[in-house]
Design an enzyme around this catalytic site. Structure first.
Site, PDB file in Angstrom:
ATOM      1  N   GLU A 173       8.610   4.397   7.030  1.00 53.72           N
ATOM      2  CA  GLU A 173       9.001   2.976   6.850  1.00 53.72           C
ATOM      3  C   GLU A 173      10.224   2.820   5.936  1.00 53.72           C
ATOM      4  OE1 GLU A 173       5.507   0.705   5.725  1.00 53.72           O
ATOM      5  OE2 GLU A 173       4.542   1.080   7.647  1.00 53.72           O
ATOM      6  N   GLU A 286       0.923   4.557  12.887  1.00 53.31           N
ATOM      7  CA  GLU A 286       0.061   3.757  12.003  1.00 53.31           C
ATOM      8  C   GLU A 286      -0.321   2.494  12.757  1.00 53.31           C
ATOM      9  OE1 GLU A 286       1.075   2.950   7.896  1.00 53.31           O
ATOM     10  OE2 GLU A 286       2.108   4.877   7.710  1.00 53.31           O
TER      11      GLU A 286
HETATM   12  O1  AHR Z   1      -1.663   2.467   5.649  1.00 51.11           O
HETATM   13  C1  AHR Z   1      -1.280   1.842   4.459  1.00 51.11           C
HETATM   14  C2  AHR Z   1       0.241   1.674   4.336  1.00 51.11           C
HETATM   15  O2  AHR Z   1       0.701   0.790   5.305  1.00 51.11           O
HETATM   16  C3  AHR Z   1       1.070   2.916   4.544  1.00 51.11           C
HETATM   17  O3  AHR Z   1       1.200   3.664   3.387  1.00 51.11           O
HETATM   18  C4  AHR Z   1       2.400   2.365   4.947  1.00 51.11           C
HETATM   19  O4  AHR Z   1       3.132   3.240   5.758  1.00 51.11           O
HETATM   20  C5  AHR Z   1       2.042   1.068   5.641  1.00 51.11           C
HETATM   21  O5  AHR Z   1       2.858   0.026   5.238  1.00 51.11           O
END
Ligand code: AHR
Length: 482
Positions: A173, A286
């Protein structure tokens, strides 16, 4: 309700990459410390420090691929802190989560855990405040046989054979101002990606790289234009706010499907425009529902059957997108936005979302088949479109002898009778398993861990058709042998 479905065993959408059922674990809250790892001296039963109940539950999930160490954590993580004798490892301040990182779980522990649960490792290097050289040395530590410093260091730490880690992420990110060492735009991230990819591949040319992407077309265009020949997957993260009415939540998979198709479409157009020859697909590394109560430092929530319905529908989406999105990463496996809740007093609860993952990853084919569904719809005010109550995906095994139907019934109160017509496949035997609970709010908690279970039902075969019942708010798996 009555619904009909059509499945053609000769119409293959593509090969299913089972890494779509992948998991993600991060040094955050009690995911690693307390979840994956309790240490050898813990009173909680463990195998060389790995929490045993969690280890067994994750192995049963057959996750295929696991992403680590973050997430945001990876952007300030220096891997050398986490190798060698544990008592000598430094305790560091983790800037991402403002937490204390003991470093007792590091590279060798992660790779050993992956081996124990039989999953491929996916390591995200620090492209925030780390350097390409540090990342390249990590690749050497993990993958080389040479008589050089970092490969020898691995041997010195008791690991004579290289691990052969194939999938590496360059950063996390980096488009976000919350990220340690973020980039101001896609062009900056592309330059950084090239430098990392270049040094990491000089160490091991066989590795495959995941670069930071997002849903901002400008960012992705710059990444493809400048760095498109340097990476194999573009990462996309989607979290869904859980505080919606059930029907809106159950509909979100349609939005997820459209968004992933949009990103993939843009990637392909950009490749054509900028003459990028390297194939680039998406790593949806994610994703999950995120409830408002899941806040720092622990990010805990207990999801219910409604969330499991959405999870089944998203997995069906990933089946349909098998050619575009081969890698998934459910965020996260243990204790943080969790599939598995593992408490400090040694108890564990497996959420209905966990049961869906388990059902799917143990019962799935090698090819995704084209399907069609005739069912009732409801109106979604958020999506502004009709949402089918029934979502169907079908997979076929390599030997063409088994079809798995993965079917979600979104309806909160009504079951559906369903008839599936099979083309070019004669069913001989069929069975049904499902996750439904009694209501969409049903959940498994530490005090009531067996509330929602995987249940069984029977399936009727009539010539080339099969008939069965889909309970209200259910995720179903129908196995058909031919
Ligand atoms: O999963 C929690 C967080 O959410 C992670 O560290 C990040 O990549 C995302 O914003």
């Amino acid at each position: 309700m009555e619904s009909k479905g059509f499945v053609d065993a000769s119409a293959l959408l593509g090969r299913l990459d089972k890494r779509c059922y992948g998991q993600f674990i991060e040094h955050l809250g009690k995911c690693i410390y307390g979840g994956v790892w309790v240490g050898e001296d813990s009173e909680i039963p463990n195998q060389k420090g790995f929490r045993l109940d969690v280890l067994k539950a994750v192995k049963e999930l057959q996750p295929r691929i696991i992403r680590w160490p973050g997430g945001n954590f990876s952007s300030g993580y220096h891997w050398l802190d986490g190798v060698g004798p544990r008592e000598k490892r430094p305790k560091r301040f983790d800037m991402a989560w403002r937490a204390e990182e003991p470093n007792t779980f590091g590279t060798d522990e992660f790779l050993e855990w992956c081996r124990l649960v039989d999953a491929e490792p996916f390591i995200v290097v620090n492209a925030g405040n780390g350097t390409p050289e540090e990342a390249a040395r990590w690749v050497e530590y993990c993958n080389l046989k040479t008589d050089t410093y970092y490969a020898s260091l691995r041997r010195k730490h008791g690991h004579p054979e290289p691990y052969g880690v194939k999938i590496w992420g360059i950063g996390n990110e980096l488009y976000g101002r919350w990220q340690v060492g973020f980039c101001v735009d896609g062009a900056e991230c592309a330059r950084r990606t090239i430098e990392f990819a270049n040094e990491m591949r000089k160490i091991d040319p066989r590795i495959e790289l995941v670069a930071v992407g997002c849903e901002d077309p400008e960012w992705n265009l710059e990444m493809i234009k400048d760095a498109g020949e340097y990476f194999d997957y573009l990462s996309v993260h989607i979290y869904i706010g859980g505080d919606k009415p059930y029907r809106e939540l159950a509909a979100v998979s349609l939005d997820v499907e459209r968004r992933l198709r949009n990103v993939y479409g843009l990637v392909q157009s950009a490749r054509r425009k900028f003459h990028i020859e390297r194939e680039i697909r998406l790593a949806f590394d994610e994703w999950n529902v995120w409830y408002p109560e899941a806040k720092a430092p622990l990010h805990e929530q207990v999801t219910d059957v409604g969330d499991a319905v959405l999870t089944g529908a998203i997995l069906n989406t990933l089946h349909r997108l098998c050619r575009a999105v081969p890698i998934g990463g459910f965020a996260q496996t243990v204790n943080v936005l969790p599939l598995i809740v593992a408490s400090d007093d040694g108890r564990m609860a497996l959420t209905p979302q966990y049961l869906v993952f388990k059902l799917y990853s143990a019962n799935t084919g090698d090819f995704v088949l084209k399907t069609a569904v005739d069912t009732d719809h409801y109106a979604s005010s958020e999506l502004k479109e009709p949402v089918p109550f029934i979502d169907l995906s079908a997979t076929l095994t390599e030997d063409r002898k088994t079809i798995y139907l993965h079917i979600v019934n979104r309806h909160e109160t009504e079951a559906s009778e369903m008839e599936i017509s099979l083309r070019r496949f004669t069913p001989k035997k069929a069975s049904q398993q499902y996750v439904a609970g009694r209501t969409v709010e049903d959940r498994n908690t530490l005090d009531n861990p067996e509330n929602v279970k995987i249940q069984k039902a029977s399936v009727e075969i009539k010539g080339e058709k099969i008939l069965f019942n889909l309970p209200a708010h259910s995720v179903n798996l129908i196995k058909i042998s031919g």
